[in-house]
Design an enzyme around this catalytic site. Structure first.
Site, PDB file in Angstrom:
ATOM      1  N   GLY A   1       0.840  -1.193   0.000  1.00  0.00           N
ATOM      2  CA  GLY A   1       0.000   0.000   0.000  1.00  0.00           C
ATOM      3  C   GLY A   1       0.871   1.237   0.000  1.00  0.00           C
ATOM      4  O   GLY A   1       2.083   1.175   0.196  1.00  0.00           O
TER       5      GLY A   1
ATOM      6  N   THR B   1       0.500   8.987   1.859  1.00  0.00           N
ATOM      7  CA  THR B   1       0.987  10.250   1.325  1.00  0.00           C
ATOM      8  C   THR B   1       2.512  10.330   1.403  1.00  0.00           C
ATOM      9  O   THR B   1       3.154  10.847   0.492  1.00  0.00           O
ATOM     10  CB  THR B   1       0.371  11.415   2.129  1.00  0.00           C
ATOM     11  OG1 THR B   1      -0.959  11.035   2.516  1.00  0.00           O
ATOM     12  CG2 THR B   1       0.316  12.683   1.330  1.00  0.00           C
TER      13      THR B   1
ATOM     14  N   ALA C   1       4.574   7.617   2.644  1.00  0.00           N
ATOM     15  CA  ALA C   1       5.251   6.344   2.834  1.00  0.00           C
ATOM     16  C   ALA C   1       4.743   5.294   1.864  1.00  0.00           C
ATOM     17  O   ALA C   1       3.632   5.396   1.348  1.00  0.00           O
ATOM     18  CB  ALA C   1       5.008   5.879   4.259  1.00  0.00           C
ATOM     19  N   LYS C   2       5.613   4.302   1.647  1.00  0.00           N
ATOM     20  CA  LYS C   2       5.188   3.104   0.912  1.00  0.00           C
ATOM     21  C   LYS C   2       5.324   1.950   1.884  1.00  0.00           C
ATOM     22  O   LYS C   2       6.262   1.922   2.693  1.00  0.00           O
ATOM     23  CB  LYS C   2       6.104   2.881  -0.290  1.00  0.00           C
ATOM     24  CG  LYS C   2       5.803   3.855  -1.423  1.00  0.00           C
ATOM     25  CD  LYS C   2       6.625   3.555  -2.647  1.00  0.00           C
ATOM     26  CE  LYS C   2       6.226   4.514  -3.756  1.00  0.00           C
ATOM     27  NZ  LYS C   2       7.320   4.832  -4.646  1.00  0.00           N
TER      28      LYS C   2
ATOM     29  N   LYS D   1       7.246  -0.207   6.467  1.00  0.00           N
ATOM     30  CA  LYS D   1       6.861   1.120   6.006  1.00  0.00           C
ATOM     31  C   LYS D   1       8.137   1.887   5.697  1.00  0.00           C
ATOM     32  O   LYS D   1       9.024   1.993   6.553  1.00  0.00           O
ATOM     33  CB  LYS D   1       6.077   1.799   7.133  1.00  0.00           C
ATOM     34  CG  LYS D   1       5.463   3.118   6.778  1.00  0.00           C
ATOM     35  CD  LYS D   1       4.403   3.438   7.821  1.00  0.00           C
ATOM     36  CE  LYS D   1       3.769   4.770   7.653  1.00  0.00           C
ATOM     37  NZ  LYS D   1       2.551   4.910   8.423  1.00  0.00           N
TER      38      LYS D   1
ATOM     39  N   ASP E   1      -7.488   9.843  13.572  1.00  0.00           N
ATOM     40  CA  ASP E   1      -7.759   9.613  12.148  1.00  0.00           C
ATOM     41  C   ASP E   1      -8.357   8.215  11.960  1.00  0.00           C
ATOM     42  O   ASP E   1      -7.938   7.467  11.075  1.00  0.00           O
ATOM     43  CB  ASP E   1      -6.469   9.797  11.337  1.00  0.00           C
ATOM     44  CG  ASP E   1      -6.746   9.967   9.832  1.00  0.00           C
ATOM     45  OD1 ASP E   1      -7.893  10.333   9.476  1.00  0.00           O
ATOM     46  OD2 ASP E   1      -5.828   9.727   9.037  1.00  0.00           O
TER      47      ASP E   1
ATOM     48  N   LYS F   1     -10.728   5.572  10.682  1.00  0.00           N
ATOM     49  CA  LYS F   1     -11.589   5.386   9.501  1.00  0.00           C
ATOM     50  C   LYS F   1     -11.305   3.980   8.966  1.00  0.00           C
ATOM     51  O   LYS F   1     -10.247   3.395   9.284  1.00  0.00           O
ATOM     52  CB  LYS F   1     -11.283   6.462   8.439  1.00  0.00           C
ATOM     53  CG  LYS F   1      -9.836   6.530   8.028  1.00  0.00           C
ATOM     54  CD  LYS F   1      -9.594   7.642   7.023  1.00  0.00           C
ATOM     55  CE  LYS F   1      -8.112   7.762   6.695  1.00  0.00           C
ATOM     56  NZ  LYS F   1      -7.804   8.804   5.746  1.00  0.00           N
TER      57      LYS F   1
ATOM     58  N   ASN G   1      -7.922   2.860   7.810  1.00  0.00           N
ATOM     59  CA  ASN G   1      -6.850   2.668   8.795  1.00  0.00           C
ATOM     60  C   ASN G   1      -7.132   1.499   9.727  1.00  0.00           C
ATOM     61  O   ASN G   1      -6.470   1.342  10.759  1.00  0.00           O
ATOM     62  CB  ASN G   1      -6.646   3.949   9.611  1.00  0.00           C
ATOM     63  CG  ASN G   1      -5.936   5.017   8.795  1.00  0.00           C
ATOM     64  OD1 ASN G   1      -5.269   4.696   7.822  1.00  0.00           O
ATOM     65  ND2 ASN G   1      -6.093   6.272   9.179  1.00  0.00           N
TER      66      ASN G   1
ATOM     67  N   ASP H   1      -1.859   3.109  11.428  1.00  0.00           N
ATOM     68  CA  ASP H   1      -1.590   4.491  11.016  1.00  0.00           C
ATOM     69  C   ASP H   1      -1.810   5.504  12.143  1.00  0.00           C
ATOM     70  O   ASP H   1      -2.834   6.204  12.177  1.00  0.00           O
ATOM     71  CB  ASP H   1      -2.424   4.855   9.783  1.00  0.00           C
ATOM     72  CG  ASP H   1      -1.866   6.097   9.095  1.00  0.00           C
ATOM     73  OD1 ASP H   1      -0.888   6.673   9.623  1.00  0.00           O
ATOM     74  OD2 ASP H   1      -2.410   6.497   8.061  1.00  0.00           O
TER      75      ASP H   1
ATOM     76  N   THR I   1      -9.854  13.136   8.783  1.00  0.00           N
ATOM     77  CA  THR I   1     -10.398  13.019   7.436  1.00  0.00           C
ATOM     78  C   THR I   1     -11.807  13.589   7.476  1.00  0.00           C
ATOM     79  O   THR I   1     -12.605  13.157   8.318  1.00  0.00           O
ATOM     80  CB  THR I   1     -10.386  11.523   7.037  1.00  0.00           C
ATOM     81  OG1 THR I   1      -9.044  11.051   7.160  1.00  0.00           O
ATOM     82  CG2 THR I   1     -10.881  11.315   5.621  1.00  0.00           C
TER      83      THR I   1
HETATM   84  P1  ATP Z   1      -1.625   8.060   5.060  1.00  0.00           P
HETATM   85  O1  ATP Z   1      -1.104   8.937   3.990  1.00  0.00           O
HETATM   86  O2  ATP Z   1      -3.047   7.577   4.814  1.00  0.00           O
HETATM   87  O3  ATP Z   1      -1.424   8.574   6.448  1.00  0.00           O
HETATM   88  P2  ATP Z   1       0.640   6.353   5.490  1.00  0.00           P
HETATM   89  O4  ATP Z   1       1.663   6.951   4.585  1.00  0.00           O
HETATM   90  O5  ATP Z   1       0.775   6.641   6.929  1.00  0.00           O
HETATM   91  O6  ATP Z   1      -0.817   6.687   4.966  1.00  0.00           O
HETATM   92  P3  ATP Z   1      -0.314   3.728   6.015  1.00  0.00           P
HETATM   93  O7  ATP Z   1      -1.754   4.160   5.975  1.00  0.00           O
HETATM   94  O8  ATP Z   1       0.244   3.359   7.322  1.00  0.00           O
HETATM   95  O9  ATP Z   1       0.622   4.794   5.283  1.00  0.00           O
HETATM   96  O10 ATP Z   1      -0.138   2.514   5.034  1.00  0.00           O
HETATM   97  C1  ATP Z   1      -0.542   2.557   3.672  1.00  0.00           C
HETATM   98  C2  ATP Z   1      -1.222   1.243   3.278  1.00  0.00           C
HETATM   99  O11 ATP Z   1      -0.311   0.145   3.424  1.00  0.00           O
HETATM  100  C3  ATP Z   1      -2.402   0.867   4.175  1.00  0.00           C
HETATM  101  O12 ATP Z   1      -3.576   1.499   3.784  1.00  0.00           O
HETATM  102  C4  ATP Z   1      -2.453  -0.650   4.024  1.00  0.00           C
HETATM  103  O13 ATP Z   1      -3.136  -1.024   2.854  1.00  0.00           O
HETATM  104  C5  ATP Z   1      -0.984  -1.016   3.895  1.00  0.00           C
HETATM  105  N1  ATP Z   1      -0.454  -1.390   5.231  1.00  0.00           N
HETATM  106  C6  ATP Z   1      -0.025  -0.535   6.178  1.00  0.00           C
HETATM  107  N2  ATP Z   1       0.393  -1.189   7.280  1.00  0.00           N
HETATM  108  C7  ATP Z   1       0.219  -2.506   7.023  1.00  0.00           C
HETATM  109  C8  ATP Z   1       0.457  -3.705   7.787  1.00  0.00           C
HETATM  110  N3  ATP Z   1       0.972  -3.654   9.022  1.00  0.00           N
HETATM  111  N4  ATP Z   1       0.153  -4.887   7.212  1.00  0.00           N
HETATM  112  C9  ATP Z   1      -0.362  -4.931   5.954  1.00  0.00           C
HETATM  113  N5  ATP Z   1      -0.614  -3.833   5.189  1.00  0.00           N
HETATM  114  C10 ATP Z   1      -0.324  -2.643   5.700  1.00  0.00           C
END
Ligand code: ATP
Length: 283
Positions: A19, A22, A24-25, A41, A134, A136, A139, A152, A174
């Protein structure tokens, strides 16, 4: 020729992307020593510095270390290279709760079970002085056993962030899930604002759509501020009563976790594994 796997810090093999947020990957990873699956992450340091988010990342790390709970995604370790920050986290196999709802609204028993787990996790966070801010369905992840995991904590706040008036003042979250008192910018209690978001989540799980949706953002905010919600005809009267206590636009009269776990809709049927963390207010 087969591509060589990417090895991180000599400890993890990096796999497919799970996933993207904004900043992170998130990738699937494998712990080389234990073969355990993890989620990694990857945060770009330069991007984070450019938008002044370093404190937010630090807070996300401290919060995740604080909230060790079966319904919260666990942080295993944090690593850093010259250009990246890596969070090695518990891997949650089933994806986002959002995807499940997108396939169709849930039955009451199924939604109630997720709600029990959500409230258990949120109550635990609050007992540790952590407000998610946050919440939803995007998350909320679901594991292979159908258990919910809150993830998240990027926008979370600690109790100590509250100003002298005892309230939080940062507008975040959100729009569709955000509590009226956050919109009205008068300072808010993080615990009460999280309860509102839990109410919106429960509505979405059971209705399949948002309670306060409007293409016009200002109109949506007006509807949120008034708590102007229409319940679908399939909502039982018990559920309507419960929802109206969660989606009470007045934070002072909105139901608390201690009270909501006693509500007949919450207690019905499925016996929850919800245990309130400890008496509220005492940390
Ligand atoms: P945002 O911009 O929404 O704050 P972010 O950059 O903090 O996002 P996350 O929401 O933590 O990133 O993670 C992005 C996506 O990665 C999640 O929506 C989910 O699909 C996947 N993901 C995150 N953590 C995990 C995990 N522990 N196990 C499996 N998939 C995950």
């Amino acid at each position: 020729m087969e591509k060589k796997p990417t090895i991180l810090m000599n400890r993890y093999e990096l796999g497919r992307m799970l996933g993207q947020g904004t900043f992170a990957k998130v990738y699937h990873g494998r712990n080389l020593a234990s073969s355990q699956s993890v989620a990694i992450k990857v945060i770009d340091k330069e991007k984070v510095l450019r938008v002044g988010m370093i404190d937010q990342i630090k807070r996300e790390i401290s919060v995740m270390r604080l909230v060790r709970h079966p319904n919260v995604v666990q942080l295993h370790e944090v690593m850093a290279s010259k250009s990246k920050i890596y969070f090695a986290m518990e891997y949650v196999r089933g994806g986002e709760l959002f995807t499940r709802v997108a396939r169709g609204r849930l039955k009451e028993d199924s939604a109630r079970r997720y709600f029990h787990q959500l409230i258990g996790a949120v109550d635990f966070c609050h007992s540790r002085g952590v407000y998610h801010r946050d919440l939803k369905p995007e998350n909320l992840l679901v594991d292979e056993h159908g258990n919910l995991k809150v993830s998240d904590f990027g926008l979370s706040a600690l109790k100590e962030c509250q100003k002298q008036d005892g309230l939080l003042h940062t507008t975040c979250g959100t729009p569709a899930y955000v509590a009226p008192e956050i919109i009205n910018k008068k300072g808010y209690d993080g615990a009460k604002a999280d309860i509102w978001s839990c109410g919106v989540i429960l509505f979405v799980l059971l209705a399949g759509y948002l309670p306060f949706h409007d293409a016009n953002l200002m109109e949506m905010y007006r509807r949120i501020s008034r708590g102007d919600v229409k319940y679908p005809q399939w909502f039982s009267s018990d559920l309507r009563r419960f929802m109206s206590k969660l989606l009470d636009p007045n934070p002072n009269t909105r139901i608390t976790i201690e009270k909501l776990v006693e509500h007949p809709w919450f207690k019905k049927g499925y016996k929850p594994a919800v245990m309130l963390a400890q008496p509220h207010g005492s940390n």
